[in-house]
Design a protein around this motif. Structure first.
Motif, short mmCIF file in Angstrom:
data_model
loop_
_atom_site.label_atom_id
_atom_site.label_comp_id
_atom_site.label_asym_id
_atom_site.label_seq_id
_atom_site.Cartn_x
_atom_site.Cartn_y
_atom_site.Cartn_z
N PHE A 139 37.36 85.94 79.86
CA PHE A 139 36.64 85.36 81.00
C PHE A 139 35.46 84.53 80.49
O PHE A 139 35.25 83.38 80.91
N TYR A 140 34.71 85.12 79.57
CA TYR A 140 33.53 84.46 78.99
C TYR A 140 33.96 83.18 78.26
O TYR A 140 33.31 82.12 78.37
N GLY B 71 37.51 82.57 84.32
CA GLY B 71 36.30 82.08 83.67
C GLY B 71 36.11 80.58 83.89
O GLY B 71 35.00 80.11 84.15
N TYR C 214 27.76 83.88 74.31
CA TYR C 214 29.10 84.44 74.12
C TYR C 214 29.23 85.05 72.72
O TYR C 214 29.77 86.15 72.55
N PHE D 28 32.93 88.96 86.64
CA PHE D 28 32.69 88.62 85.24
C PHE D 28 32.79 89.88 84.37
O PHE D 28 33.64 90.00 83.48
N TYR E 131 34.75 80.42 80.66
CA TYR E 131 33.49 79.90 81.22
C TYR E 131 32.83 78.93 80.24
O TYR E 131 32.47 77.80 80.58
#
Length: 530
Positions: free
Chosen positions: A61-62, A116, A413, A33, A65
């Motif tokens: 990536f965040y 993610g 985020y 992450f 997710y």
């Protein structure tokens, strides 16, 4: 009456081993992450890009997710748990393999977004299976705390385990390590899991890909604006202006769509609950203050000239504080303590940390001075994180709990991105302000400047440099000292701002009358992590 446990695993697999393996399956994902932030300069050098590009890869990536979180449940209904695990873990290994072989940042970006998405599926299934194996609320809250404790520790833990590795090999070695860390759990799950499914196989039709696309695009654009906005002079640049307009338009379409469809991607009714909104505000503030600690690591590198290996060892105290804070918070949640009694000490620890660091920033310092402040920062974040997320989810009815969890994830985020934007903006603004102030007060006639230039010139001449070049070099050394002072003053000003923000947050917590109306407990056995 004892509830029959769902036979996801074969009978020979002991219960303790199943829980360890399920948790261990989340670890490689958590490590990759924030992996690029372990050593931003090394990652930027390897991919031949700017540090901002590396930060954007983490934001992608965040965003993957957060965006895929609400869509992921349909895949869980369609696939048996074993098929789900094997598919998503295999895809994650393939994604790590691409990251290992590529050196092109524009290939890295989409792969990080896909990572993610896969992380969301892997983590949600692991936590769901653990929750179904825990009949008591106590066990569910402990497992929830363990997961978030691991997530909080990801950044300092990555720094600790990768500092020596990155120093000895190319940066991409960390992705090879991640690939091998997936294999033991993957082999165990292949052997130990059954093909049991809780429901009949639902076909993957009417998936709300439109909402996923809208939501994910908004998240990526937010990350792009906050990370690159300062570099491109914000709205003066067409790319940033276009991104802002895009966010406004897409947000309007998304809100209209969620209100119109029968099964909304994120149920907007969650915003009707006052405690829910207060919890989001607390979480947002905590995340902004949490990532302000990055300024300390930059200070260690730029001013104290510590290498990543030493910085990672200093951050062990931050890691210890995080673990301690999560354990204490978990105990207080289990004892049904008033949320004020958890938030006030947590924010007080963060306030003390920022206050201590304000007076500890200097051009020369001993690393021992920073052990206690870093521990306090970890303790404060650890105390606040898990109870706040449970508070947010508990503030709404259980039927819309997943939407509350998804919104809390989006706020985290947003806090991550806004903290980067604030640091980038104030670093340039404050450094320029202090540089101009120094220029106004420093001149060749200033006695202190005269003494400094004379001493540095004499040292350089004594070392064998010609006098003319020594004088020019002494002036460059003076500019270098000014730049050091600029960065120290920026760090002090930013931490002063954080002190005022935390003081305001503490005041809000102490005077807000509605905080006693929410019981802190997890209502659903199928609740996925926010």
């Amino acid at each position: 009456m004892v509830k029959r446990q769902m036979p996801y695993f074969k009978k020979w697999a002991p219960e303790w081993l199943v829980k360890i393996i399920l948790f261990s399956m989340t670890l490689p994902g958590i490590i990759i992450f924030f992996l690029p932030l372990a050593n931003v300069n090394a990652a930027a050098g390897y991919y031949g890009c700017e540090p901002a590009d590396i930060q954007f890869s983490v934001a992608l990536f965040y965003a993957g997710y957060v965006g895929f979180y609400s869509l992921e449940r349909r895949f869980f209904s369609f696939l048996a748990a074993k098929e789900y695990f094997l598919l998503f873990t295999t895809l994650q290994i393939l994604a790590c393999l691409i990251c290992y072989f590529t050196r092109e940042v524009y290939i890295l970006f989409p792969v990080r977004f896909v990572q993610g998405m896969l992380f969301a599926g892997n983590v949600n299934l692991s936590l769901t299976l653990i929750f179904t194996r825990l009949s008591s609320e106590r066990g569910r809250e402990i497992s929830f705390s363990v997961f978030f404790g691991i997530l909080l520790c990801a950044l300092p833990f990555n720094n600790l385990i990768t500092a020596d590795l990155i120093d000895s090999y190319n940066f991409n070695i960390v992705y090879k390590t991640a690939i091998f860390s997936y294999l033991p759990g993957l082999i165990f799950l292949t052997l130990a899991m059954s093909n049991y499914r809780t429901h009949a196989r639902f076909h993957l039709y009417k998936l709300d890909w439109q909402s996923f696309g809208l939501f994910s695009t908004i998240l990526v654009l937010i990350g792009y604006i906050t990370i690159f906005g300062q570099e491109y002079y914000w709205l003066e640049d067409q790319r940033i202006l276009g991104s802002v307009i895009g966010i406004v338009v897409l947000t309007g379409i998304s809100i209209f769509r969620q209100q119109a469809i029968k099964r909304p991607y994120i149920d907007l009714r969650v915003f009707r609950y006052r405690n829910f909104k207060v919890g989001l505000l607390i979480l947002f503030v905590m995340y902004i203050c949490r990532f302000a600690s990055g300024i300390v690591n930059t200070y260690f590198t730029a001013e104290l000239h510590l290498d990543p290996f030493h910085i990672s060892h200093i951050n062990i105290f931050n890691l210890a504080g995080l673990v301690t804070g999560v354990i204490i918070a978990c105990c207080m949640v289990l004892q049904k303590k008033n949320i004020r009694f958890i938030w006030v000490p947590g924010f007080l620890m963060l306030l003390i940390f920022h206050g201590l660091m304000y007076y500890s920033f200097d051009v020369q310092a001993n690393e021992f001075n920073y052990y206690i402040p870093l521990f306090l920062q970890g303790l404060g974040v650890g105390l606040i994180m898990v109870p706040t997320i449970i508070f947010i989810i508990s503030s709404v009815p259980a039927t819309i709990g997943p939407s509350a969890a998804a919104t809390a994830l989006a706020i985290r985020y947003l806090g991550f991105c806004v903290s980067i934007a604030l640091i980038n903006f104030f670093e340039l603004f404050e450094k320029s302000r202090h540089y101009n102030a120094f220029q106004d007060h420093l001149s060749a006639l200033d006695p202190a400047v005269k003494i400094f230039l004379h001493q540095q010139t004499a040292k350089l001449v004594a070392g064998g440099m010609p006098e003319g070049k020594a004088a020019k070099a002494a002036n460059k050394l003076l500019v270098g000292r000014m730049n050091v002072q600029d960065h120290v003053r920026f760090a002090m000003d930013y931490y002063e701002m954080m002190v005022w923000l935390l003081a305001a947050s503490l005041l809000l917590i102490l005077i807000f009358p509605y905080l006693n109306r929410t019981a802190l407990y997890l209502k659903s056995r199928r609740l996925s992590p926010a």
